[in-house]
Write an enzyme that holds these catalytic residues in place. Structure first.
Site, mmCIF file in Angstrom:
data_model
loop_
_atom_site.group_PDB
_atom_site.id
_atom_site.type_symbol
_atom_site.label_atom_id
_atom_site.label_comp_id
_atom_site.label_asym_id
_atom_site.label_seq_id
_atom_site.Cartn_x
_atom_site.Cartn_y
_atom_site.Cartn_z
ATOM 1 C CB SER A 258 52.838 -126.908 -22.363
ATOM 2 O OG SER A 258 51.514 -126.854 -22.821
ATOM 3 C CG ASP A 321 53.937 -126.095 -30.099
ATOM 4 O OD1 ASP A 321 52.721 -126.316 -30.065
ATOM 5 O OD2 ASP A 321 54.674 -126.224 -29.105
ATOM 6 C CG HIS A 367 52.881 -128.748 -27.321
ATOM 7 N ND1 HIS A 367 53.315 -127.448 -27.169
ATOM 8 C CD2 HIS A 367 52.293 -129.088 -26.140
ATOM 9 C CE1 HIS A 367 52.998 -127.014 -25.963
ATOM 10 N NE2 HIS A 367 52.381 -127.987 -25.306
#
Length: 422
Positions: A258, A321, A367
């Site tokens: 991320s 995602d 995610h």
């Protein structure tokens, strides 16, 4: 250990007779048929790496842009992707989010024991430095929102692990977004010139302002570090590269999830732009970025410059995602309009490995790094099982064609593979 099946040892190898011997078994392995070792998963991700990793590490690290290794996913690359993902996941497991703790927003464990304390005693790395980053945002209602917080670590492969990997690996691992200020930083989706090289600012190379702020902002009040995230990293990597300058094979691996993947990519670009991966002997240390669920970081100029500098990026992406589609949901590398400047469009960097998983009961899993790791492990197991079945089929067909398969041998394989296999 390679997957294999035991069959009666035939004497046809000597060319004398087709009669079967009972003396010793013939072990038919995946490696023997396909010339590719099929690794099995180990919860401690490095002690039993196949020897092929040591001989093919430059390919696995993207030396040829992962050509012929993505579709289908090569088992060695799959294992390395999981290994680095678990080293990133260690950051989440050790990040202290208890406001009453003395180590709030810091790592729960010391450098010498951190990997052991998260259940990875055989990871094969020695942590040399903890890294802190400062979101340049203040939220009055959140305690400690402006200060530095632990973002990841720098580590170096041990001598034993280096022999298995085929090189000395310098690893930087970054966690993803956790705190409120980090989420707000992610939403600062305006492009700004990176200007990381003071001798050549390159105004056409632009990156997302929030990620750049997190990378370059400083907190003079932090008792754990001095300098920005960038200063800490460049100083430590320069020191380690200099320390191992005489070793024949060295690599720099930057891994993050991320927001952490954005920092990893910024760092990879920064190291290469400043030439910190070049030794005094003129040797260039390869830089590889493993990005898990990462957003776009910069514009077309940033992407082009990363490619020119030879920074290799493997983007592991769940197609469901949403984070991987931001920023630049509308203005991105897929847009081809003459009146839209490429400097204003975000662009992903590197090669994409596409995954597809989604659970309606828990949309957040699209995610989650644990979900990424779980999917990859499952895919590796399915591939290994399928190739093992294919190998048994080849063995069966071979022995059948040679009229060598005895009733006892057929029975053994039927027991192992099912009633309708033969």
């Amino acid at each position: 250990m390679s997957a294999g099946i035991a069959l009666p040892y035939p004497s046809f190898f000597s060319g004398r007779s087709r009669a079967l011997r009972r003396a010793r078994p013939l072990i038919v392995t995946c490696a023997a048929i396909s010339h590719e070792a099929i690794p099995t998963h180990d919860p401690n991700p490095s002690p039993s790496l196949p020897l092929e990793v040591a001989t093919r590490w430059r390919d696995i690290q993207g030396g040829n842009n992962w050509e012929h290794l993505i579709q289908p996913l090569h088992p060695l690359l799959g294992r390395e992707i999981v290994r680095y993902a678990e080293l990133v996941n260690a950051c989440y497991k050790t990040f202290d989010l208890d406001p009453t703790s003395k180590r709030y927003l810091n790592c729960k464990h010391g450098k010498s024991t951190m990997l052991r304390d998260v259940g990875m005693p055989s990871a094969g790395y020695k942590i040399t430095k903890y890294i802190y980053a400062t979101p340049n945002i203040t939220i009055p209602t959140q305690f400690g929102s402006r200060g530095s917080r632990w973002i990841g670590y720098v580590a170096v492969s041990t001598d034993e692990a280096s022999s298995r990997l085929g090189r000395r690996d310098i690893l930087v691992s970054f966690r993803g977004t956790v705190t409120n200020t980090e989420w707000i930083t992610n939403l600062m989706s305006s492009l700004t010139p990176a200007r990381l090289d003071p001798h050549n600012p390159r105004p056409d190379v632009k990156v997302e302002s929030g990620f750049l702020s997190l990378y370059t902002s400083d907190d003079s009040t932090c008792r754990f570090n001095s300098g920005s995230c960038r200063q800490q990293l460049l100083s430590e990597i320069s020191r380690i590269v200099s320390k191992y300058k005489d070793e024949k094979e060295v690599s720099i691996t930057l891994a993050g999830h991320s927001m952490g993947s954005s920092l990893a990519l910024l760092l990879g670009y920064d190291i290469a732009e400043l030439g910190l991966n070049n030794t005094k002997s003129g040797r260039e240390v390869p830089i590889t970025v493993y990005s898990y669920g990462g957003p776009r970081v910069g514009n077309w100029g940033f992407r082009t410059r990363c490619e020119e500098l030879g920074v290799k990026v493997l983007r592991v992406v769940n197609v469901n995602d949403p984070v991987t589609k931001m920023p630049g949901v509308f203005f991105n590398e897929k847009l081809e309009l003459p009146w839209i400047s490429s400097c204003s469009c975000y662009a992903h960097v590197g090669v994409e490995l596409e995954l597809d998983f989604f659970k309606m009961k828990n949309p957040a899993c699209v995610h989650d790094l644990d979900a990424y790791i779980g999917w990859l492990k499952c895919a590796n197991k399915k591939k290994a099982k399928k190739e093992s079945v294919d190998i048994v089929c080849k063995v069966r067909d071979f022995f059948s064609s040679q009229n060598l398969m005895s009733r006892r041998c057929r029975g053994s394989i039927k027991d192992a593979m099912g009633e309708n296999f033969l």
